[in-house]
Design a protein around this motif. Structure first.
Motif, PDB file in Angstrom:
ATOM      1  N   PRO A  64      54.907  60.786  23.911  1.00 15.79           N
ATOM      2  CA  PRO A  64      54.821  60.165  25.245  1.00 15.79           C
ATOM      3  C   PRO A  64      53.898  60.885  26.229  1.00 15.79           C
ATOM      4  O   PRO A  64      53.151  60.233  26.958  1.00 15.79           O
ATOM      5  N   ALA A  65      53.920  62.223  26.246  1.00 15.95           N
ATOM      6  CA  ALA A  65      53.073  62.957  27.193  1.00 15.95           C
ATOM      7  C   ALA A  65      51.592  62.753  26.874  1.00 15.95           C
ATOM      8  O   ALA A  65      50.768  62.572  27.779  1.00 15.95           O
ATOM      9  N   THR A  66      51.240  62.757  25.601  1.00 13.33           N
ATOM     10  CA  THR A  66      49.848  62.542  25.208  1.00 13.33           C
ATOM     11  C   THR A  66      49.428  61.108  25.493  1.00 13.33           C
ATOM     12  O   THR A  66      48.317  60.855  25.968  1.00 13.33           O
ATOM     13  N   ALA A  67      50.320  60.155  25.242  1.00 14.57           N
ATOM     14  CA  ALA A  67      50.011  58.750  25.531  1.00 14.57           C
ATOM     15  C   ALA A  67      49.743  58.571  27.030  1.00 14.57           C
ATOM     16  O   ALA A  67      48.831  57.838  27.414  1.00 14.57           O
ATOM     17  N   ARG A  68      50.479  59.260  27.861  1.00 15.83           N
ATOM     18  CA  ARG A  68      50.253  59.181  29.313  1.00 15.83           C
ATOM     19  C   ARG A  68      48.893  59.777  29.669  1.00 15.83           C
ATOM     20  O   ARG A  68      48.147  59.208  30.472  1.00 15.83           O
ATOM     21  N   ARG A  69      48.530  60.921  29.066  1.00 12.49           N
ATOM     22  CA  ARG A  69      47.213  61.512  29.322  1.00 12.49           C
ATOM     23  C   ARG A  69      46.100  60.580  28.859  1.00 12.49           C
ATOM     24  O   ARG A  69      45.081  60.436  29.530  1.00 12.49           O
ATOM     25  N   VAL A  70      46.306  59.925  27.719  1.00  9.14           N
ATOM     26  CA  VAL A  70      45.338  58.951  27.215  1.00  9.14           C
ATOM     27  C   VAL A  70      45.169  57.818  28.220  1.00  9.14           C
ATOM     28  O   VAL A  70      44.047  57.421  28.540  1.00  9.14           O
ATOM     29  N   ALA A  71      46.272  57.292  28.731  1.00  9.95           N
ATOM     30  CA  ALA A  71      46.201  56.206  29.715  1.00  9.95           C
ATOM     31  C   ALA A  71      45.455  56.661  30.968  1.00  9.95           C
ATOM     32  O   ALA A  71      44.608  55.926  31.496  1.00  9.95           O
ATOM     33  N   ASP A  72      45.743  57.872  31.431  1.00  8.68           N
ATOM     34  CA  ASP A  72      45.058  58.393  32.617  1.00  8.68           C
ATOM     35  C   ASP A  72      43.555  58.544  32.377  1.00  8.68           C
ATOM     36  O   ASP A  72      42.743  58.159  33.211  1.00  8.68           O
ATOM     37  N   LYS A  73      43.188  59.118  31.246  1.00 12.12           N
ATOM     38  CA  LYS A  73      41.768  59.315  30.927  1.00 12.12           C
ATOM     39  C   LYS A  73      41.048  57.979  30.781  1.00 12.12           C
ATOM     40  O   LYS A  73      39.931  57.811  31.261  1.00 12.12           O
ATOM     41  N   ALA A  74      41.680  57.033  30.113  1.00 12.92           N
ATOM     42  CA  ALA A  74      41.075  55.716  29.939  1.00 12.92           C
ATOM     43  C   ALA A  74      40.888  55.046  31.301  1.00 12.92           C
ATOM     44  O   ALA A  74      39.842  54.442  31.570  1.00 12.92           O
ATOM     45  N   TRP A  75      41.885  55.151  32.171  1.00 14.76           N
ATOM     46  CA  TRP A  75      41.789  54.534  33.496  1.00 14.76           C
ATOM     47  C   TRP A  75      40.682  55.195  34.316  1.00 14.76           C
ATOM     48  O   TRP A  75      39.916  54.509  34.998  1.00 14.76           O
ATOM     49  N   GLU A  76      40.581  56.534  34.259  1.00 13.62           N
ATOM     50  CA  GLU A  76      39.519  57.241  34.981  1.00 13.62           C
ATOM     51  C   GLU A  76      38.146  56.752  34.529  1.00 13.62           C
ATOM     52  O   GLU A  76      37.263  56.478  35.350  1.00 13.62           O
ATOM     53  N   SER A  77      37.967  56.654  33.227  1.00 11.50           N
ATOM     54  CA  SER A  77      36.695  56.209  32.675  1.00 11.50           C
ATOM     55  C   SER A  77      36.388  54.774  33.093  1.00 11.50           C
ATOM     56  O   SER A  77      35.270  54.454  33.516  1.00 11.50           O
ATOM     57  N   TYR A  78      37.385  53.893  32.992  1.00 12.13           N
ATOM     58  CA  TYR A  78      37.223  52.499  33.405  1.00 12.13           C
ATOM     59  C   TYR A  78      36.868  52.425  34.885  1.00 12.13           C
ATOM     60  O   TYR A  78      35.980  51.670  35.285  1.00 12.13           O
ATOM     61  N   SER A  79      37.547  53.219  35.695  1.00 14.22           N
ATOM     62  CA  SER A  79      37.328  53.201  37.146  1.00 14.22           C
ATOM     63  C   SER A  79      35.907  53.610  37.509  1.00 14.22           C
ATOM     64  O   SER A  79      35.316  53.060  38.444  1.00 14.22           O
ATOM     65  N   ARG A  80      35.351  54.574  36.782  1.00 11.35           N
ATOM     66  CA  ARG A  80      33.961  54.982  37.042  1.00 11.35           C
ATOM     67  C   ARG A  80      32.988  53.877  36.635  1.00 11.35           C
ATOM     68  O   ARG A  80      32.034  53.601  37.351  1.00 11.35           O
ATOM     69  N   ARG A  81      33.236  53.247  35.500  1.00 13.76           N
ATOM     70  CA  ARG A  81      32.327  52.209  34.998  1.00 13.76           C
ATOM     71  C   ARG A  81      32.363  50.944  35.848  1.00 13.76           C
ATOM     72  O   ARG A  81      31.360  50.258  35.979  1.00 13.76           O
ATOM     73  N   PHE A  82      33.527  50.631  36.400  1.00 15.43           N
ATOM     74  CA  PHE A  82      33.698  49.376  37.137  1.00 15.43           C
ATOM     75  C   PHE A  82      34.185  49.618  38.559  1.00 15.43           C
ATOM     76  O   PHE A  82      35.061  48.929  39.071  1.00 15.43           O
TER      77      PHE A  82
END
Length: 104
Positions: free
Chosen positions: A12-30
Motif C-alpha cells: 500500500p505505501a508503495t502504491a501511494r507513492r506511485v499514485a503521487d509520482k504519476a499525478w505529479e508527472s501528469y500535472s506537469r504535462r497537462f
C-alpha cells in the motif's frame, strides 16, 4: 462516472507513492487543465481538472491490487475523459514499473 483501474502488485505505501509520482508527472504535462489532488485518507484522494471553462471531479483510490480512478465528466467533455484516462493510465503503469525496478 467513468471508472478506470490499473492493476498492481505493490504494498500500500508503495502504491501511494506511485499514485503521487504519476499525478505529479501528469500535472506537469497537462498544467493547462489545472489538475488538483487532495488526499482525504491514505487510500483515497479527490481529484479535479478544468477544461473549456468546466470542472471535472473524481476520486483516486489505492486498492490492494489496483489503483482506481473515477471521473464525473459533463457530456461536452467526454472526449477529454478518454484522453485524461489514457494518459493517467500510461503514467501509473510507468511508475508501477519503476517501483518494481526499485526506482520509487
Amino acid at each position: 462516472m467513468a471508472k478506470h483501474s490499473v492493476p498492481h502488485d505493490l504494498d500500500p505505501a508503495t502504491a501511494r507513492r506511485v499514485a503521487d509520482k504519476a499525478w505529479e508527472s501528469y500535472s506537469r504535462r497537462f498544467e493547462k487543465y489545472r489538475p488538483q489532488i487532495r488526499w482525504v485518507t491514505d487510500e483515497r484522494a479527490e481529484v479535479s481538472f478544468s477544461a473549456k471553462g468546466m470542472h471535472l471531479n473524481g476520486e483516486l483510490d489505492i486498492r490492494p491490487a489496483s489503483i482506481d480512478m473515477e471521473l464525473d465528466v459533463p457530456l461536452l467533455l467526454r472526449p477529454f475523459r478518454k484522453l485524461a484516462m489514457s494518459v493517467i493510465d500510461e503514467e501509473v503503469r510507468k511508475w508501477v514499473a519503476k517501483a518494481k525496478a526499485g526506482e520509487v
